[in-house]
Write an enzyme that holds these catalytic residues in place. Structure first.
Site, PDB file in Angstrom:
ATOM      1  N   GLU A 188       5.595   5.387  -1.923  1.00  0.00           N
ATOM      2  CA  GLU A 188       5.941   4.273  -1.059  1.00  0.00           C
ATOM      3  C   GLU A 188       5.574   4.592   0.397  1.00  0.00           C
ATOM      4  OE1 GLU A 188       6.792   1.540  -2.280  1.00  0.00           O
ATOM      5  OE2 GLU A 188       8.344   1.672  -3.816  1.00  0.00           O
ATOM      6  N   ASP A 237       3.418   7.871 -13.175  1.00  0.00           N
ATOM      7  CA  ASP A 237       4.810   7.771 -12.764  1.00  0.00           C
ATOM      8  C   ASP A 237       5.688   7.310 -13.916  1.00  0.00           C
ATOM      9  OD1 ASP A 237       3.862   5.105 -12.854  1.00  0.00           O
ATOM     10  OD2 ASP A 237       3.685   5.008 -10.684  1.00  0.00           O
ATOM     11  N   HIS A 241       1.474   0.877  -1.807  1.00  0.00           N
ATOM     12  CA  HIS A 241       1.808   2.104  -2.529  1.00  0.00           C
ATOM     13  C   HIS A 241       0.831   2.334  -3.680  1.00  0.00           C
ATOM     14  CE1 HIS A 241       4.465  -0.416  -5.354  1.00  0.00           C
ATOM     15  NE2 HIS A 241       3.697   0.262  -6.181  1.00  0.00           N
ATOM     16  N   ASN A 275       2.798  -3.399  -0.853  1.00  0.00           N
ATOM     17  CA  ASN A 275       3.014  -2.654   0.391  1.00  0.00           C
ATOM     18  C   ASN A 275       2.067  -1.465   0.531  1.00  0.00           C
ATOM     19  OD1 ASN A 275       4.036  -0.894  -1.508  1.00  0.00           O
ATOM     20  ND2 ASN A 275       6.113  -0.830  -0.680  1.00  0.00           N
TER      21      ASN A 275
END
Length: 240
Positions: A143, A67, A138, A136
């Protein structure tokens, strides 16, 4: 999926670096997927050490990073391109012509993502994809969401992700968007290695092992991969 719990981050780095060293020594032109953030840094340090000791050459590998932030210069200290050259590429014999990053400043994000997907396919796919995991759940910047994304795409980062990454930015302001490989890209890697260290990752690790497989916690999809290994230290595995 295999879960391995070790005492600390250094023990994890020792095992993960050996996986990469064995892969490259067996296949010099391996295609490797790399991640950024704090989790892989000890692994990169050991790969650099192996290179310095003459036990590893990375000159023939091709790399793809997971990313990249949108809207910051590639030369910026916080860019993932800069991170990789500072922590691994610039300290070894990696060929800069064979490293690949998503361009967070592309004029057309959709076209950039299609081109990146084509490069991965043309390289024959990724042999090992290294991952961290967000608080979370990801992976990459996939996400929690109501849908699964197959190929690279532009994503709006959640508040929790921006808060977790704000320590890397002097003003604490994290870009709102990033480009990331999709879940499909990650799952097509021949082998996946995920590193989870620290107390803040304990809920994510619990979900990876025991939670419902869902796009609401993208890392849970690793349970469906035929050769995925999750390394967690004792702090990250505290709820298991």
């Amino acid at each position: 999926m295999k879960l391995i719990i070790l005492e600390n981050a250094q023990q994890i780095a020792e095992q993960v670096s050996e996986i990469f060293i064995e892969q490259v020594n067996a296949k010099k032109n391996s295609v490797l997927g790399f991640a950024t953030g704090a989790s892989p840094v000890p692994t990169y340090e050991l790969l650099v050490k192996a290179y310095e000791q003459g036990k590893l050459s990375l000159k023939d590998i091709t790399t793809f990073n997971l990313d990249e932030y949108c809207g910051i210069p590639a030369s910026c200290e916080q860019s993932y391109r800069t991170f990789m050259f500072e922590n691994l590429f610039g300290k070894t014999d990696v060929d800069p012509e064979k490293v690949n990053f998503l361009n967070g400043n592309a004029a057309d994000f959709a076209a950039e993502c299609r081109e990146y997907e084509g490069k991965i396919a043309a390289a024959g796919g990724i042999d090992i994809q290294l991952l961290g995991v967000g608080v979370n759940g990801h992976i990459g910047f996939n996400e929690p969401s109501d849908k699964i994304t197959d190929i690279p795409f532009a994503v709006e980062l959640t508040d929790s992700t921006k808060q977790a990454n704000s320590r890397y930015f002097e003003d604490g302001k994290v870009p709102d968007y990033a480009l990331t490989m999709g879940i499909g890209d990650i799952m097509r890697a021949k082998k996946i290695v995920l590193i989870a260290t620290g107390d803040s990752k304990k809920n994510a690790v619990k979900a990876i092992r025991d939670g419902e497989i869902s796009s609401q916690c993208p890392a849970t999809f690793l349970r469906l991969h035929p050769d995925a290994v999750v390394f967690a230290d004792k702090a990250a595995a505290a709820l298991l």
